[in-house]
Design an enzyme around this catalytic site. Structure first.
Site, PDB file in Angstrom:
ATOM      1  N   ARG A   1      19.593  72.429 -12.862  1.00 15.72           N
ATOM      2  CA  ARG A   1      19.186  71.541 -13.957  1.00 15.72           C
ATOM      3  C   ARG A   1      18.022  70.670 -13.497  1.00 15.72           C
ATOM      4  O   ARG A   1      18.032  70.136 -12.391  1.00 15.72           O
ATOM      5  CB  ARG A   1      20.359  70.640 -14.369  1.00 15.72           C
TER       6      ARG A   1
ATOM      7  N   ARG B   1      20.095  58.292 -12.898  1.00 13.65           N
ATOM      8  CA  ARG B   1      21.178  58.447 -13.876  1.00 13.65           C
ATOM      9  C   ARG B   1      22.374  57.578 -13.504  1.00 13.65           C
ATOM     10  O   ARG B   1      23.027  56.993 -14.367  1.00 13.65           O
ATOM     11  CB  ARG B   1      21.597  59.915 -13.987  1.00 13.65           C
TER      12      ARG B   1
HETATM   13  P1  AMP Z   1      24.583  64.766 -20.144  1.00 18.69           P
HETATM   14  O1  AMP Z   1      24.591  66.251 -20.270  1.00 18.69           O
HETATM   15  O2  AMP Z   1      25.581  64.103 -21.048  1.00 18.69           O
HETATM   16  O3  AMP Z   1      24.669  64.297 -18.726  1.00 18.69           O
HETATM   17  O4  AMP Z   1      23.149  64.272 -20.695  1.00 18.69           O
HETATM   18  C1  AMP Z   1      21.960  64.710 -20.073  1.00 18.69           C
HETATM   19  C2  AMP Z   1      20.822  63.763 -20.431  1.00 18.69           C
HETATM   20  O5  AMP Z   1      20.626  63.752 -21.848  1.00 18.69           O
HETATM   21  C3  AMP Z   1      21.036  62.304 -20.049  1.00 18.69           C
HETATM   22  O6  AMP Z   1      20.702  62.034 -18.707  1.00 18.69           O
HETATM   23  C4  AMP Z   1      20.088  61.611 -21.023  1.00 18.69           C
HETATM   24  O7  AMP Z   1      18.739  61.745 -20.625  1.00 18.69           O
HETATM   25  C5  AMP Z   1      20.277  62.456 -22.288  1.00 18.69           C
HETATM   26  N1  AMP Z   1      21.385  61.923 -23.126  1.00 18.69           N
HETATM   27  C6  AMP Z   1      22.549  62.556 -23.429  1.00 18.69           C
HETATM   28  N2  AMP Z   1      23.316  61.779 -24.202  1.00 18.69           N
HETATM   29  C7  AMP Z   1      22.627  60.627 -24.386  1.00 18.69           C
HETATM   30  C8  AMP Z   1      22.915  59.409 -25.055  1.00 18.69           C
HETATM   31  N3  AMP Z   1      24.071  59.211 -25.697  1.00 18.69           N
HETATM   32  N4  AMP Z   1      21.958  58.435 -25.028  1.00 18.69           N
HETATM   33  C9  AMP Z   1      20.786  58.605 -24.396  1.00 18.69           C
HETATM   34  N5  AMP Z   1      20.470  59.718 -23.717  1.00 18.69           N
HETATM   35  C10 AMP Z   1      21.381  60.727 -23.709  1.00 18.69           C
END
Ligand code: AMP
Length: 189
Positions: free
Chosen positions: A136, A147
């Site tokens: 990723r 993050r």
């Molecule tokens: P995740 O797969 O949930 O770890 O999300 C991957 C990336 O997507 C995150 O690091 C953010 O850049 C973006 N992202 C996902 N969900 C959100 C959210 N609720 N608010 C803001 N950014 C998000």
């Protein structure tokens, strides 16, 4: 009766996605992952995807108004009327407040927020391993550290938001996937 309108909260790498999918299958409800939806938007080259990509690659949050729009649209779809598990949304106070405003309009409310707790150093190690396996773009070490910091600053405070609503269940996220799944089911009990 087991809660069917759920939110899974936890730091990056805590196994949220894996547990959300298991729980969704177990309960017969959709898993709603804003991360998955944003990655699909990036892959499709849509306007939302173009806005989101740089933020995601850097490990930063996508702007609230974009994510809130995506989540609202998804929660309004017919398969979410009988329950859902939110995975990775909300991540900020503004998103949590938007969700608080939206759910009554859809005729429901959040019944349980499961917050997975895991030691941050363990998480960085897990994420680096996942980077090797999945490749990723947001799994390089700098983005991982960003993050984690963003989680602590913006998302972790939401634990108190849901504690104040008396729907919080803290679950130890350390251990095998099966062990954590058993703890989650017990917490929903
Ligand atoms: P995740 O797969 O949930 O770890 O999300 C991957 C990336 O997507 C995150 O690091 C953010 O850049 C973006 N992202 C996902 N969900 C959100 C959210 N609720 N608010 C803001 N950014 C998000």
């Amino acid at each position: 009766m087991t809660a069917r309108r759920l939110l899974l909260l936890g730091p990056p790498g805590a196994g949220k996605g894996t547990q959300a999918i298991r729980l969704a299958n177990q309960l017969g409800i959709p898993q709603i992952s804003t991360g998955d939806m944003l990655r699909a938007a990036v892959a499709a080259g849509s306007e939302i995807g173009k806005t989101a990509q740089a933020h995601m690659d850097a490990g930063e949050l996508v702007p609230d108004h974009v994510v809130i729009g995506v989540a609202e649209e998804r929660l309004g779809q017919s398969d979410a009327t009988d329950g859902f598990i939110l995975d990775g949304f909300p991540r900020t106070r503004a998103q949590a407040e938007a969700l608080d405003g939206l759910l009554p309009k859809l005729g429901c409310k959040l019944e349980c927020c499961i917050a997975l707790t895991v030691d941050p150093e363990e998480l960085v190690a897990r994420l680096l391993k996942r980077a090797e396996i999945e490749g990723r773009a947001d799994d390089n070490e700098k983005a991982i550290r960003t993050r984690m910091a963003v989680y602590e600053e913006k998302t972790e405070p939401l634990i108190d938001h849901y504690r104040a609503k008396s729907i919080l269940a803290l679950v130890d996220g350390l251990g095998e996937v099966d062990e954590v799944a058993v703890r989650i089911t017990a917490a929903l009990g």
